[in-house]
Structures are given as C-alpha cells and as structure tokens.
Design a protein around this motif. Structure first.
Motif, PDB file in Angstrom:
ATOM      1  N   UNK A 167       9.174 -10.989  14.036  1.00 44.83           N
ATOM      2  CA  UNK A 167       8.569 -10.664  13.574  1.00 44.83           C
ATOM      3  C   UNK A 167       7.686 -10.800  12.838  1.00 44.83           C
ATOM      4  N   UNK A 168       8.259 -10.952  11.071  1.00 45.99           N
ATOM      5  CA  UNK A 168       7.776 -11.632  10.133  1.00 45.99           C
ATOM      6  C   UNK A 168       7.835 -10.454   9.184  1.00 45.99           C
TER       7      UNK A 168
ATOM      8  N   UNK B 177       0.633  -1.630  -0.275  1.00 51.23           N
ATOM      9  CA  UNK B 177      -0.281  -0.007  -0.214  1.00 51.23           C
ATOM     10  C   UNK B 177       0.321   1.669   0.131  1.00 51.23           C
ATOM     11  N   UNK B 178       2.292   1.734   0.228  1.00 52.93           N
ATOM     12  CA  UNK B 178       2.896   2.189  -0.369  1.00 52.93           C
ATOM     13  C   UNK B 178       3.822   2.411   0.743  1.00 52.93           C
ATOM     14  N   UNK B 179       2.899   1.235   1.865  1.00 57.57           N
ATOM     15  CA  UNK B 179       3.678   2.491   3.560  1.00 57.57           C
ATOM     16  C   UNK B 179       5.222   1.060   3.900  1.00 57.57           C
ATOM     17  N   UNK B 180       6.080   1.643   5.333  1.00 55.64           N
ATOM     18  CA  UNK B 180       7.073   1.185   4.870  1.00 55.64           C
ATOM     19  C   UNK B 180       7.708  -0.036   5.206  1.00 55.64           C
ATOM     20  N   UNK B 181       6.036  -1.268   5.672  1.00 55.29           N
ATOM     21  CA  UNK B 181       6.457  -2.338   5.869  1.00 55.29           C
ATOM     22  C   UNK B 181       5.939  -3.169   5.140  1.00 55.29           C
ATOM     23  N   UNK B 182       6.127  -4.714   4.810  1.00 52.22           N
ATOM     24  CA  UNK B 182       5.760  -5.376   3.668  1.00 52.22           C
ATOM     25  C   UNK B 182       5.509  -6.307   5.127  1.00 52.22           C
ATOM     26  N   UNK B 183       4.690  -7.276   5.084  1.00 53.48           N
ATOM     27  CA  UNK B 183       4.304  -8.271   6.392  1.00 53.48           C
ATOM     28  C   UNK B 183       4.577  -9.873   5.390  1.00 53.48           C
TER      29      UNK B 183
ATOM     30  N   UNK C 263       9.461  -6.807   6.759  1.00 52.84           N
ATOM     31  CA  UNK C 263      10.468  -6.024   6.237  1.00 52.84           C
ATOM     32  C   UNK C 263      10.379  -4.887   6.438  1.00 52.84           C
ATOM     33  N   UNK C 264      10.695  -3.727   6.723  1.00 54.14           N
ATOM     34  CA  UNK C 264      10.668  -2.021   6.644  1.00 54.14           C
ATOM     35  C   UNK C 264      11.839  -1.548   5.490  1.00 54.14           C
ATOM     36  N   UNK C 265      11.198  -0.762   5.301  1.00 47.70           N
ATOM     37  CA  UNK C 265      11.924  -0.040   3.501  1.00 47.70           C
ATOM     38  C   UNK C 265      11.632   0.905   4.044  1.00 47.70           C
ATOM     39  N   UNK C 266      12.882   1.966   4.591  1.00 44.74           N
ATOM     40  CA  UNK C 266      12.430   3.435   4.845  1.00 44.74           C
ATOM     41  C   UNK C 266      12.739   4.180   2.998  1.00 44.74           C
ATOM     42  N   UNK C 267      11.352   5.018   3.653  1.00 45.14           N
ATOM     43  CA  UNK C 267      11.305   5.905   2.213  1.00 45.14           C
ATOM     44  C   UNK C 267       9.852   5.178   1.641  1.00 45.14           C
ATOM     45  N   UNK C 268       9.733   4.179   2.689  1.00 38.82           N
ATOM     46  CA  UNK C 268       8.364   2.731   1.967  1.00 38.82           C
ATOM     47  C   UNK C 268       8.503   1.869   1.117  1.00 38.82           C
ATOM     48  N   UNK C 269       7.464   1.259   0.107  1.00 38.47           N
ATOM     49  CA  UNK C 269       7.196   0.101  -0.473  1.00 38.47           C
ATOM     50  C   UNK C 269       6.681   1.397  -1.900  1.00 38.47           C
ATOM     51  N   UNK C 270       6.884   1.516  -2.003  1.00 38.98           N
ATOM     52  CA  UNK C 270       6.088   1.168  -4.253  1.00 38.98           C
ATOM     53  C   UNK C 270       4.948   0.512  -3.812  1.00 38.98           C
TER      54      UNK C 270
END
Length: 181
Positions: free
Chosen positions: A92-93, A56-62, A95-102
C-alpha cells in the motif's frame, strides 16, 4: 541497456529476428519502458527512492512509490535521529507508527526501494510481451506520422493517437493504477 528497462536488447533483437543489433534499439527500449511505466503509474523494476515527507501528526506516512521492497530507513530531519518501531505496509506504500509521527513540514526523510520486481527478468511475462510488441511496432514503422497507407492488397492503419498500439494498451490495462478518485 538501462537498468530499469522492461526487456533486454538481446530479447528485442531476437523478437525482431535481426541478425545484428541496430543502432538506437537500446534507446527505443528505454523510451518505451518509461512510457509503459508512466501509463500504468507503476515501476516494474525496483529502484531506490528518497522521499522527504510532511507529517500532520497522524499514525501514517504515505510514500510516493510502492510496492516497497525491504524495510525503509527513516530519519527525523528535525532531530537528525533515525526512526524505528514503525510497520511497513509494502503493498500500500505507507508506514504506520503507533502513537503517531511528530508533525512538521518536510520532517521525515525516507530511503527505500520501490517497484514490483527486483530485476528485468522478474517482470511479468505479459508486460514484457507488451513492451516487445510496442518495440516491434515502432521499429517496423518507417514514418510515425503515417496513420493509414495502402498498396494493392496491403494496408496499414494505426488507431493509436498517442503511439501506443491497441493490443499493448489492452495488455497493460490490468496494471494501470487509477488516478484521482
């Protein structure tokens, strides 16, 4: 033996005090190992996973499974390029990406290994014991439809509606991942 079984056939044979390996014991172990993992919601023996995830464009992928072993390989399916620079929160399962995932549906392919232990001998002793006890209960029961029987001073009753003995359920209760909330 299935690679993801919680105990080996030799361990079960020794636990059951059998001189020879009976037909079907390996299948029983595989079946009950899978049922234990389904009941707890955990993979005890690590295995490869491939997730195709929305963002959704946030910093986390679950991720679908955890804990994560090692570093996942992430590919942006829109561009075909690998994604780097993310942090893995293994326990926790996600992934964090600073600036967010596209943002995008089925945007990221994540290849990783998930599970608590690298192999069967590393599975916690209480889980292995619970599996052996369930194997013994199933192996020694002649007719699984019998819930109560008595012959003289001998009596047997099964209090489990789903086939899992109460002592096994109690041992596994510490490992159950809560669902819903």
């Amino acid at each position: 033996m299935n690679t993801y079984d919680l105990v080996t056939t030799s361990e079960a044979q020794l636990y059951l005090k059998l001189d020879t390996l009976p037909a079907g014991l390996d299948m029983l172990i595989t079946n009950l190992s899978a049922r234990i993992e389904a009941y707890t919601g955990r993979w005890f023996v690590a295995r490869p996973v491939v997730d195709v995830l929305d963002s959704g464009g946030g910093d986390l992928l679950f991720l679908s499974r955890y804990p994560v072993q090692g570093t996942p390989v992430v590919t942006d399916l829109t561009t075909g390029l690998p994604v780097t620079g993310f942090l893995t929160y293994a326990g926790r399962g996600y992934l964090y990406l600073g600036g967010g995932w596209e943002a995008g549906r089925q945007r990221y392919k994540v290849e990783y290994t998930a599970g608590m232990c690298p192999d069967t001998p590393s599975v916690p002793a209480d889980i292995r014991q619970a599996c052996l006890e369930w194997v013994a209960a199933r192996y020694n029961r002649i007719d699984p439809a019998i819930t109560r029987e008595q012959l003289g001073d001998y009596s047997y009753s099964a209090d489990e509606s789903d086939g899992m003995p109460a002592n096994v359920r109690a041992a596994l209760s510490l490992y159950v991942i809560p669902r819903g909330c």
